[in-house]
Motif scaffolding. Structure first.
Motif, short mmCIF file in Angstrom:
data_model
loop_
_atom_site.label_atom_id
_atom_site.label_comp_id
_atom_site.label_asym_id
_atom_site.label_seq_id
_atom_site.Cartn_x
_atom_site.Cartn_y
_atom_site.Cartn_z
N GLY A 110 -7.03 28.32 -7.49
CA GLY A 110 -6.96 27.82 -5.63
C GLY A 110 -6.59 29.17 -4.86
N LEU A 111 -5.64 28.74 -4.28
CA LEU A 111 -5.16 28.84 -3.27
C LEU A 111 -4.52 30.60 -3.59
N LYS A 170 -6.92 33.06 -4.62
CA LYS A 170 -7.40 33.71 -2.80
C LYS A 170 -6.28 34.73 -1.67
N SER A 214 3.53 31.16 -3.47
CA SER A 214 1.80 30.48 -4.06
C SER A 214 2.67 28.94 -4.66
N MET A 252 -0.28 23.99 4.27
CA MET A 252 -2.20 24.07 4.04
C MET A 252 -1.89 22.18 4.63
N MET A 297 -8.08 21.89 1.55
CA MET A 297 -8.85 22.64 1.74
C MET A 297 -9.66 23.09 -0.10
N GLY A 335 -11.59 24.17 -1.98
CA GLY A 335 -12.26 25.30 -3.81
C GLY A 335 -11.68 25.02 -4.73
N THR A 356 -11.46 26.51 3.92
CA THR A 356 -11.98 26.39 3.02
C THR A 356 -10.33 27.83 1.83
N ASP A 357 -10.28 27.26 1.01
CA ASP A 357 -8.80 28.10 0.31
C ASP A 357 -8.90 29.63 1.11
N CYS A 359 -6.93 29.55 4.50
CA CYS A 359 -6.19 29.24 4.68
C CYS A 359 -5.06 30.35 3.88
N ALA A 360 -5.85 31.25 3.51
CA ALA A 360 -5.38 32.27 3.09
C ALA A 360 -4.98 33.67 3.74
#
Length: 263
Positions: free
Chosen positions: A16-17, A20, A92, A189, A192, A194, A230-231, A234-235
């Motif tokens: 996920g994040l 990304k 993260s 966050m 998200m 993803g 979307t992730d 957010c990234a």
């Protein structure tokens, strides 16, 4: 490019994040990405995806369990040996734990969550602080959650407790490290879109015999933007905080949730 020529450490590389963050750092011109995860397979996938967007970005893959001090110190040593400096750390890595409530949770299960999300995050941060102090510059961002800001109906008490403690610790770090030219910020966050959220919603849709788009729409109805971020988006919000465009920002908390929570 927000991160042109910078060396960026990303912990918690995953589907996920995490991945990304590495990809978007490379897209924004990072000279090097230090990718940390407990799985060598995830690191190999991250390297391939980073190279796809920026072939010139060097990737240092370090299998790392942030709950182990030795792993964190080894990552820091390899990063400095390879690149000579560390400009940014994006924390993260996390463990979500049970979907639980404070009044009924098995508190034994909170120990792993707190050990990773709070203690582990601080351990990898502490491992990289000496290099940032030596170069008199650096930026750290903690990936946090909207569950710290408001109590969700889903039941994330243990996860939220660990992340709330991290948010508070981030303010201490910002105060302590500011004189050394090191900035520390937090990004909260929300939902998200993803791989992880899509997988969760597909499971929920199957369990309750509800179309996926109906379930997704129910969540998006409560988001002022009218859609789930979307992730990737957010990234990019998180990476802004470690860029020079945020050079005046430390000790701050940014909400990246489409307006679902407004302080």
């Amino acid at each position: 490019m927000l991160l042109k020529d910078k060396i960026v450490v990303v912990s918690g590389i995953g589907p996920g994040l995490g991945v990304k963050l590495a990809i978007e750092a490379a897209r924004e011109g990072a000279a090097g990405v230090v990718a940390a995860a407990r799985s060598a397979e995830k690191l190999a996938d991250a390297e391939a995806r980073v190279k796809a967007v920026n072939p010139n970005c060097k990737v240092l893959k370090v299998v790392t369990d942030i709950t182990k001090v030795a792993d964190c110190e080894r990552l820091a040593a390899q990063a400095v040996q390879t690149f000579g400096r560390v400009d940014a750390l994006v924390n993260s890595a996390f463990v979500h734990g049970d979907m639980d409530y404070a009044s009924t949770a098995n508190l034994e299960t909170w120990k792993e969550v707190i050990n990773t999300n709070l203690i582990g995050t601080l351990q990898i941060t502490q491992a990289l602080i000496p290099q940032m102090k030596a170069q008199k510059s650096g930026a750290i961002v903690m990936i946090n959650t909207m569950a710290v800001r408001q109590v969700p109906p889903l039941g994330e008490a243990g996860y939220a407790a660990s992340k709330a403690a991290l948010a508070n610790s981030s303010k201490w770090l910002a105060k302590e490290l500011g004189p050394s030219g090191i900035r520390v910020n937090t990004v909260h966050m929300g939902w998200m879109w993803g791989a992880p959220v899509q997988g969760y919603m597909e499971w929920q849709a199957s369990e309750h015999k509800i179309p996926l788009e109906t379930l997704k729409g129910q969540v998006e109805a409560g988001i002022p933007l009218g859609r789930m971020p979307t992730d990737d988006e957010c990234a990019r919000a998180a990476l802004f905080l470690v860029s020079d465009y945020a050079s005046a920002v430390t000790g701050a908390a940014l909400d990246a949730n489409g307006g679902m929570y407004m302080p």
